[in-house]
Motif scaffolding. Structure first.
Motif, short mmCIF file in Angstrom:
data_model
loop_
_atom_site.label_atom_id
_atom_site.label_comp_id
_atom_site.label_asym_id
_atom_site.label_seq_id
_atom_site.Cartn_x
_atom_site.Cartn_y
_atom_site.Cartn_z
N LYS A 245 -20.54 -9.80 -90.54
CA LYS A 245 -21.13 -8.76 -91.38
C LYS A 245 -22.21 -9.40 -92.25
CE LYS A 245 -18.93 -5.75 -94.62
NZ LYS A 245 -17.61 -5.49 -95.19
N ILE A 246 -23.33 -8.71 -92.36
CA ILE A 246 -24.39 -9.26 -93.21
C ILE A 246 -24.41 -8.49 -94.53
CG2 ILE A 246 -26.89 -9.58 -93.45
CD1 ILE A 246 -26.93 -9.99 -90.39
N ILE A 247 -24.23 -9.22 -95.59
CA ILE A 247 -24.18 -8.57 -96.91
C ILE A 247 -25.36 -9.08 -97.73
CG2 ILE A 247 -22.88 -8.30 -99.05
CD1 ILE A 247 -20.35 -8.64 -97.34
N GLU A 248 -26.25 -8.18 -98.08
CA GLU A 248 -27.42 -8.60 -98.82
C GLU A 248 -27.22 -8.38 -100.32
OE1 GLU A 248 -32.24 -8.22 -98.56
OE2 GLU A 248 -31.05 -7.53 -96.87
N PHE A 249 -27.54 -9.40 -101.10
CA PHE A 249 -27.46 -9.30 -102.56
C PHE A 249 -28.85 -8.95 -103.06
CE2 PHE A 249 -23.23 -11.08 -103.65
CZ PHE A 249 -22.81 -11.37 -102.36
#
Lengths: 400, 265
Positions: A245-249
């Motif tokens: 999963k790609i989680i962008e901050f």
């Protein structure tokens, strides 16, 4: 220093702690445990005591953040020139092993500008999440604001373990992140294991130039942070069908950096190549003349390796400092290290003695380098090296 | 320019002996020296003072015998020396050490530039510099190969050794730099320097004078703990042979060839 106290009323003298203590600091006197002066207050006994008869007087321990919610194994995915660095696969490799022990997810943290390629590379590893922060102001050198961004991600994600590479970047940013989070950091680790139950990470590292190994714990602060020595751990392999999963901050804002990159003065890439090299051929004082350095380059080329040097020939100005291996130079860990005309002073040995295979060429049969060498040829390197090169060439021709 | 240089006294030989029972260093047999990288940091500091004027202070934390290292720095030309020494500081990890070191600068002033060696030869962590910068909330750069120029007392131009080569950076002051081996060999004091430096004073701070919370220093204040030490085994049953031993040479060549092939893959 002894910072553990026995609560006499609670102690049943069961002796569980005596067996656990690594340094034999505990003994039974009558029916109560006593603690000797050599106790290092590692707290192992405090944690294991079934009847809560051992108590820590350490402030750090008492003021434990109670960070029981900390979860996950985070790795720092550093990158350069559009690719993730070689150390990243090694970090993922350990993280996957640790995951099997503690059953917590693995996160790769990546920050920078133009990092789409690197994120794609990371997607092919068996990890759970990729934590991403993009900011076009980030470059290779403004570590001050990268530290800000990384710390924010760590605070938000609250991992149990956070590891990075013992690279120039890792060794600069990790200590600062650790200090900001008031947690510990173990440099240059070569081995990890996990204590069952509380998931405490045993971190083993060399000190005193590899003459001493120390196992270190960070009992009460989270994350448990460590940097890993390069090329010690087996790299993870890319696989098909991984879908982290790609989680962008997006919410992080950064101040202006106080570090401004002007230009490269020289771009010999030998620093990175030496620390990652599988084969290194090094020359020392025994070369006698600068022109003989070409022998070292020839052998390195023949083997597809890189060129290292002892301090003596760096100080003599024959070769740049970036090639120096040893206490005041680099620590390397190749599969094959060939020391040519290097006597083997302890300061040099520190930098290379963990190499898988060491070959020494020296005309002095008493040279200390022979004591750690797997193979040693006693002879004049002006004869030995050309002979090896020509034999290798012959074999190669026979093969093809 | 006010330049603070931190130095550490380390064992001269790192081929140390451990006490098998207590897992501590056999201290009696050890000779000490100033950490080699710290001497390069000191030399950089002294050269800057000669060029731009100002003052160099040299600071250390350690047992009372660490004054020896400070005396050496004074004889090389440092103006003032400070020793942080208290049994309550012992057993500190890099976090507690850097916290303790930061507390003295909070009392006597951070100055413009802080220089430290890239790493110490005993612990080999290289962490105290960056952690100290964090406690002081100032910028740091590691692996500095040379300090080129100070611009208006506001910025410093440095070269940093990186994996790609040497990079030229401009950094706002105050800043902390960790110094690697430079081209400038640390100076050797003359007998006259040594005699004259005897007049200089080494200011010793204990925890009370530092007004420091001792729960944050030493072993007590350290998040990390060493639970075990051991000497690694390096077995060497090497095959050492003269050039004329063609059998041994061909065995070695086979090994080299294997490595060569693996390397290509």
């Amino acid at each position: 220093m002894k910072l553990i106290r026995v609560i006499k009323g609670n102690c049943t003298g069961c002796g569980v702690c005596i067996n656990l203590c690594q340094i034999n600091a505990l003994f039974l006197s009558g029916k109560t445990i006593q603690i000797k002066e050599n106790c290092t207050s590692c707290m192992a006994c405090v944690n294991i005591c079934p009847v809560h008869a051992l108590e820590s007087q350490s402030e750090i321990y008492k003021s434990s953040i109670g960070n029981l919610k900390a979860k996950g194994i985070a790795i720092l995915a550093e990158h350069d020139s559009g690719r993730i660095s070689q150390i990243v696969a090694q970090l993922i490799g350990i993280a996957i092993i640790l995951k099997k022990e503690i059953h917590e997810p693995v996160y790769a943290i990546i920050i920078g500008s133009n990092i789409e390629n690197q994120i794609q590379e990371l997607r092919h590893y068996d990890i759970d999440e990729i934590l991403v922060y993009k900011n076009e102001n980030l470059n290779l050198f403004n570590e001050d604001i990268q530290i800000d961004a990384l710390t924010e991600i760590i605070k938000e994600k609250n991992p149990n373990i956070f590891i990075g590479g013992s690279t120039i970047f890792g060794r600069s940013v990790l200590p600062r992140i650790a200090a900001r989070l008031s947690t510990g950091l173990t440099a240059d680790c070569t081995n990890f294991s996990v204590r069952k139950g509380d998931k405490l990470l045993y971190q083993t590292r060399p000190a005193f130039g590899g003459n001493l190994m120390a196992t270190i714990i960070c009992e009460k602060r989270r994350p448990q942070m460590a940097s890993i020595r390069q090329n010690i751990f087996q790299p993870a392999l890319q696989q098909k069908g991984c879908n982290p999963k790609i989680i962008e901050f997006k919410q992080i804002t950064l101040p202006k950096s106080k570090i401004n990159f002007l230009e490269y003065l020289e771009t010999q890439h030998c620093t990175t190549i030496l620390s990652n090299a599988k084969i290194i051929v090094s020359g020392g004082r025994g070369l006698k003349e600068k022109k003989n350095l070409s022998l070292i380059y020839d052998l390195a080329e023949s083997l597809g390796g890189e060129v290292g040097a002892s301090r003596a020939i760096v100080d003599a100005g024959w070769i740049p400092y970036s090639h120096q291996i040893g206490q005041t130079g680099k620590t390397v860990n190749p599969k094959l290290y060939i020391a040519c005309g290097i006597s083997g002073a302890i300061q040099h040995l520190i930098g290379m003695k963990t190499s898988d295979m060491i070959v020494a060429i020296n005309n002095d049969p008493n040279a200390p380098i022979f004591r750690i060498a797997d193979y040693g040829i006693i002879g004049d390197l002006k004869e030995v090296i050309p002979e090896i090169i020509s034999q290798l060439e012959k074999k190669r021709l026979n093969l093809t | 320019m006010l330049i603070n240089i931190f130095i550490k006294q380390v064992p001269e030989s790192i081929d140390i002996e451990m006490d098998a029972k207590t897992h501590t260093l056999c201290r009696e047999s050890i000779a000490y020296q100033t950490n080699p990288f710290d001497l390069f940091a000191l030399e950089e500091g002294l050269l800057l003072k000669e060029k731009y004027g100002g003052k160099t202070r040299v600071l250390s934390m350690g047992p009372p015998q660490a004054v020896k290292a400070l005396e050496e720095s004074l004889s090389m030309g440092a103006d003032d020396a400070y020793l942080l020494s208290d049994p309550l500081f012992s057993g500190a990890d890099t976090y507690a050490t850097s916290y303790t070191l930061s507390s003295v600068l909070k009392l006597i002033g951070i100055g413009d530039l802080i220089l430290v060696g890239k790493q110490a030869t005993d612990g080999d962590t290289g962490q105290v510099g960056p952690e100290l910068a964090e406690h002081l909330k100032i910028t740091h750069v590691t692996n500095v190969r040379s300090i080129k120029e100070i611009i208006n007392g506001k910025k410093v131009i440095i070269s940093k050794m990186t994996e790609k080569g040497t990079a030229l950076l401009e950094v706002e002051l105050p800043a902390l730099l960790t110094i690697t081996k430079t081209d400038k060999e640390p100076r050797t004091p003359t007998l006259r320097d040594i005699v004259q430096s005897k007049r200089k004073f080494i200011d010793i701070f204990d925890s009370k004078r530092l007004k420091i919370d001792t729960m944050k220093t030493g072993l007590k204040g350290s998040p990390t703990k060493v639970i075990k030490t051991f000497k690694p085994e390096y077995t060497s049953e090497g095959r050492i042979f003269p050039m004329s031993d063609s059998i041994s040479l061909s065995i070695l060549l086979k090994e080299l060839q294997k490595k060569q092939e693996n390397n290509v893959e």
